[in-house]
Design a protein around this motif. Sequence first.
Motif, mmCIF file in Angstrom:
data_model
loop_
_atom_site.group_PDB
_atom_site.id
_atom_site.type_symbol
_atom_site.label_atom_id
_atom_site.label_comp_id
_atom_site.label_asym_id
_atom_site.label_seq_id
_atom_site.Cartn_x
_atom_site.Cartn_y
_atom_site.Cartn_z
ATOM 1 N N GLU A 209 50.896 24.727 65.883
ATOM 2 C CA GLU A 209 50.218 25.918 65.433
ATOM 3 C C GLU A 209 51.005 27.312 65.353
ATOM 4 N N SER A 210 51.598 27.479 66.817
ATOM 5 C CA SER A 210 52.544 28.498 66.844
ATOM 6 C C SER A 210 53.806 28.936 66.019
ATOM 7 N N SER A 211 54.151 27.463 65.729
ATOM 8 C CA SER A 211 55.369 27.749 64.807
ATOM 9 C C SER A 211 55.067 27.955 63.487
ATOM 10 N N LYS A 212 53.995 27.883 62.812
ATOM 11 C CA LYS A 212 53.552 27.744 61.526
ATOM 12 C C LYS A 212 53.886 29.719 61.199
ATOM 13 N N PRO A 213 54.511 30.142 60.419
ATOM 14 C CA PRO A 213 54.649 31.488 59.946
ATOM 15 C C PRO A 213 53.233 31.739 59.615
ATOM 16 N N LYS A 214 52.743 33.299 60.105
ATOM 17 C CA LYS A 214 51.650 33.966 59.853
ATOM 18 C C LYS A 214 52.109 34.551 58.341
ATOM 19 N N ARG A 215 51.067 34.239 57.176
ATOM 20 C CA ARG A 215 51.230 34.462 55.855
ATOM 21 C C ARG A 215 50.707 35.989 55.790
ATOM 22 N N GLY B 39 65.423 45.988 63.536
ATOM 23 C CA GLY B 39 65.092 46.030 62.000
ATOM 24 C C GLY B 39 63.595 46.583 61.689
ATOM 25 N N LEU B 40 63.572 46.645 60.437
ATOM 26 C CA LEU B 40 62.256 47.275 59.956
ATOM 27 C C LEU B 40 61.224 46.149 59.941
ATOM 28 N N LYS B 41 61.464 44.864 60.101
ATOM 29 C CA LYS B 41 60.575 43.805 59.898
ATOM 30 C C LYS B 41 59.518 44.055 60.680
ATOM 31 N N SER B 42 59.802 44.236 62.085
ATOM 32 C CA SER B 42 58.695 44.335 63.133
ATOM 33 C C SER B 42 57.718 45.539 62.707
ATOM 34 N N LEU B 43 58.093 46.715 62.317
ATOM 35 C CA LEU B 43 57.333 47.728 61.805
ATOM 36 C C LEU B 43 56.454 47.272 60.707
ATOM 37 N N HIS B 44 57.032 46.524 59.746
ATOM 38 C CA HIS B 44 56.288 46.289 58.584
ATOM 39 C C HIS B 44 55.098 45.159 58.955
ATOM 40 N N TYR B 45 55.327 44.039 59.841
ATOM 41 C CA TYR B 45 54.376 43.290 60.373
ATOM 42 C C TYR B 45 53.173 44.135 61.080
ATOM 43 N N LYS B 46 53.690 44.949 61.690
ATOM 44 C CA LYS B 46 52.623 45.721 62.811
ATOM 45 C C LYS B 46 51.769 46.624 62.026
ATOM 46 N N ILE B 47 52.213 47.217 60.690
ATOM 47 C CA ILE B 47 51.484 47.826 59.829
ATOM 48 C C ILE B 47 50.678 47.056 59.350
#
Length: 403
Positions: free
Chosen positions: A118-124, A350-358
């Motif tokens: 379950e944890s390995s499934k990427p969150k869409r 990288g910006l990916k963490s910021l995009h996910y958080k937003i």
Amino acid sequence: MVDPVEKTFDSVYYLGQRAQYAFNSAVGTASEASSAVSDKVVSVCDGLYKITGLGGEGQASEQGHGIIGAGGSGKIWGIDGIKTFQRKNKLVSTLIGASTLGIAGYFLQQLVRSQLLESSKPKRRRAQRLENGARKDVVLIVGSVTEPLTRYVANDLENRGFIVYITSTNSKADLKFFNNESVQDVKSLIVSNEPNNDEFNADQLRKFDYLLSSDHIPFQGASPNKLNLVGIIVIPDLFFPSGKFHMIASSTWSNSMNNKIMLPLNLLTNGLIGVAEKFDSNIIFITPTLSSSVQLTYHSIENITSQFLQNLSFNLSQDYPNLNVTNIKLGSISVNCNNSKKNYGIKGIGLKSLHYKIFDLIYNDDNNSIEYIGTGSRFLNNFGGLIPRWLIRNYFDNYFGTQ
């Protein structure tokens, strides 16, 4: 002297109980699993009694509790009964304990495996859409399109399925950007950054509210629908001139205060709060904190701006508890939007963490009032005030002290 077999059985029984409890708590079927395991153990015991000839007159009670028949004296199936039984029948009790531990271990293995999968499934992370696939969720960005971070955030949100509006002041740079913008769902909301132009901004926000509340036809032949403002993001221009007070022109001070401080405040006080309450929109402030956390020397504009927006976010959440207001405090991130000294030698993420958080904050119903993104953000926010002032001054005198 403690009997080794008895000690082993106690350990097996304890581990089996702990394993069974963990499994039952995670899966949510404690009573069913406990009953099944108990019935299984009882049936195994009954079978062993019959095979070994050890069974007395004990029978299973109507309630399903095992009875150990020993010379006709019944003892309820429990820890005392188990210990009595295992002392008299060490081989059989060891087999029962090993079987119980094996069953519990199997259940635990299945539980851990399911959790890992379950944890390995990427969150869409995709914006919610209508049944016909049309976009319906809108995000308003209060910021400048000349700021790279604003464009990165806007493009990411548009790629995830949002309709994105960005405030524009009708400057040449803003007009050039929107004239060259080929993405249909990145749009302009014209506002004024003049401090005495409240009426114009109030009128623009009324039009924006009317646009969101009116029937919207996404494409020819589609049923009309209404848009939903799910998020408001305040992104200040992250370019801050550095230097001593006399080195910064008064016009630079004025422009910085109007664009970075007064514009968000002006929009909030001229109708944007009402629009956010109407659509139950989540409000996000993005503020740099590397400088303001330690009040760096020769960074007065950045320190004042960041502290103001952080306080604005806090007080907004206090005055309007029904609004979901979050302040993202930025540490070092990899955006080429500032001078070479911006990150002060701290390697950015990288910006990916910021995009996910937003994205997560836009759709969450109960956000934290403060979030930290970027290297050094949380540490400097909590401990930056402990850094000696002389150390900070001496370090930055190398850059600005001789100017």
